[in-house]
Design an enzyme around this catalytic site. Structure first.
Site, PDB file in Angstrom:
ATOM      1  N   SER A  94       0.833  -1.199   0.000  1.00 28.81           N
ATOM      2  CA  SER A  94       0.000   0.000   0.000  1.00 28.81           C
ATOM      3  C   SER A  94       0.872   1.256   0.000  1.00 28.81           C
ATOM      4  O   SER A  94       1.708   1.423  -0.883  1.00 28.81           O
ATOM      5  CB  SER A  94      -0.960  -0.055   1.187  1.00 28.81           C
ATOM      6  N   ASP A 216      -9.999  -4.498  -5.652  1.00 32.40           N
ATOM      7  CA  ASP A 216      -9.335  -3.739  -4.594  1.00 32.40           C
ATOM      8  C   ASP A 216      -9.922  -2.330  -4.596  1.00 32.40           C
ATOM      9  O   ASP A 216      -9.708  -1.560  -5.539  1.00 32.40           O
ATOM     10  CB  ASP A 216      -7.833  -3.706  -4.856  1.00 32.40           C
ATOM     11  N   HIS A 244      -7.461  -5.592  -0.466  1.00 31.68           N
ATOM     12  CA  HIS A 244      -6.253  -4.765  -0.501  1.00 31.68           C
ATOM     13  C   HIS A 244      -5.099  -5.338   0.318  1.00 31.68           C
ATOM     14  O   HIS A 244      -4.025  -4.750   0.342  1.00 31.68           O
ATOM     15  CB  HIS A 244      -6.598  -3.358   0.019  1.00 31.68           C
TER      16      HIS A 244
END
Length: 262
Positions: A94, A216, A244
């Site tokens: 991320s 996602d 995610h």
């Protein structure tokens, strides 16, 4: 204060090369436990907590330094320098995907390869670019987090994690969000969701693999393709995973993709 204490650095495994695992917003190094352990037989694995997360030293938090992702990237470089890392592999989830990209630019030669899991160089839509969120969406998200940290955590975790058939995963993510210092979480969220690192992508020279999940809501396949197309010579693998956080929901898929790349 040593960088090892400040960032709660954990080192395991054996091998001449190192893999550094870096967690995303609201998480800590524990999120990598199913993935990092798979590489300990061939690599030295390095895990750490960003300042403000996990067992990092919260007293080290400085709003000026950490007012941009560069401050977090500087920490990655400092950890790498303390360990004497050369031609290491950086695996970032991320927001840590962009933190790793910045670190690789700041310290050429430290990282030979980058694995970017669910990356996004900009979350807010722009002319000719779809990040997935409007500016109003992001301000609403940040206001909700500021107003009710616990409630935001419990509401957002299932959506971010996906995989509704396994609610324990969403609960783990929610618990992780809730453990994060609320004030630092608010600041890190703003830095995360308002950053724009698109101009940095062409400056990355390390070999790069983008790992993308299906469905996602944080970083879509279109965003993953953008990252792949703008980091020279990079490649993308679509994981057989949704949500995610494949490091928790599909660790075998993540491990297989990294092994094939390194």
């Amino acid at each position: 204060m040593s960088v090892f204490d400040r960032n709660n650095v954990t080192i395991n495994g054996t091998g001449e090369r190192s893999i550094v695992f870096s967690h995303g917003f609201g998480c800590d190094q524990n999120m990598w436990r199913f993935v990092a352990s798979a590489f300990e037989d061939r690599f030295q694995t390095v895990l750490f907590d960003h300042v403000g997360a996990g067992k990092s030293d919260l007293s080290a938090y400085d709003s000026d330094k950490y007012g941009s992702l560069d401050g977090y990237a500087d920490d990655v470089v400092e950890i790498g320098e303390a360990l004497g890392l050369r031609r290491a592999i950086f695996v970032g989830h991320s927001v840590s995907a962009m933190i790793g990209a910045l670190a690789s630019i700041k310290a050429p030669g430290m990282f030979e390869a980058l694995v970017l899991v669910g990356p996004s160089p900009r979350y807010i839509d722009d002319s000719g670019y779809r990040g997935g969120f409007s500016a109003d969406d992001i301000e609403e998200l940040l206001a909700s987090l500021a107003d009710n940290h616990m409630g935001w955590s419990m509401a957002m975790a299932p959506a971010i994690m996906g995989n509704p058939d396994n609610p324990d995963l969403a609960q783990e993510l929610a618990d992780s969000f809730c453990r994060t210092d609320p004030a630092i979480a608010r600041a890190f969220a703003r830095v995360t969701f308002t950053s724009d690192n698109r101009a940095d992508l062409p400056r990355v020279t390390a070999r790069t693999l983008v790992l993308q999940c299906r469905e996602d809501i944080i970083a879509s396949e279109e965003v993953g393709e953008y990252v792949r197309d703008h980091i020279p010579g990079s490649e993308m693998v679509i994981l057989n995973a949704t949500g995610h956080c494949p490091n928790l929901s599909a660790p075998k898929e993540v491990v297989a993709a990294i092994r094939a790349f390194v």
